[in-house]
Design a protein around this motif. Sequence first.
Motif: not given
Length: 189
Positions: A58-59, A62, A74, A86
Amino acid sequence: MGNKVVTFTEQQLEDYQDCTFFTRKEILRVFKRFREVNPELIPKSMTENQAHTIVVPANEIEKLPELRENPFKRRICEVFSHDGSGNLTFEDFLDMMSVFSEAAPRDIKAWYAFRIYDLDDDMYIGRGDLLQAARLLTRGQLTARELQDVVSSVLDEADLDADQRLSFMDFEHVVVRAPDFLSTFHIRV
């Protein structure tokens, strides 16, 4: 001339067209965007089962320009990830981009917007969800009292059955009357 990399099989492309609001060309553009997130992890060809097994954290998702500044980035990733973590596979990413596309109908967009605001996943947008959403949207610019006032105003306006929470029906009723909803719930492919 014969060295062209086949990104997806014909059957995969047909299946993706059937379950999204995209053309083949748009699906390939979405894949290009997905691959740009982490080219070392994502192969050029997804003709086997990689489209639903290779997971991008996810990071990393994002960091996409469309999500980078979104206070719900998120939560958006969590809603669209198949396991709620995520982290997104290509198929998760394709679903997300399809819902945010211009071609997605208002009711589909409303359902996913509802899911994004239902931060505790209880199928209602309650006072806690609204407080948290207001904090995210205002980025700490309001006092606790001002946040409470915002939440109370939202519930007064949108809570049709006065149960102090918004059902999907309550939420959809508000969204249908919001003229800019379709243009703001959108990512260009």
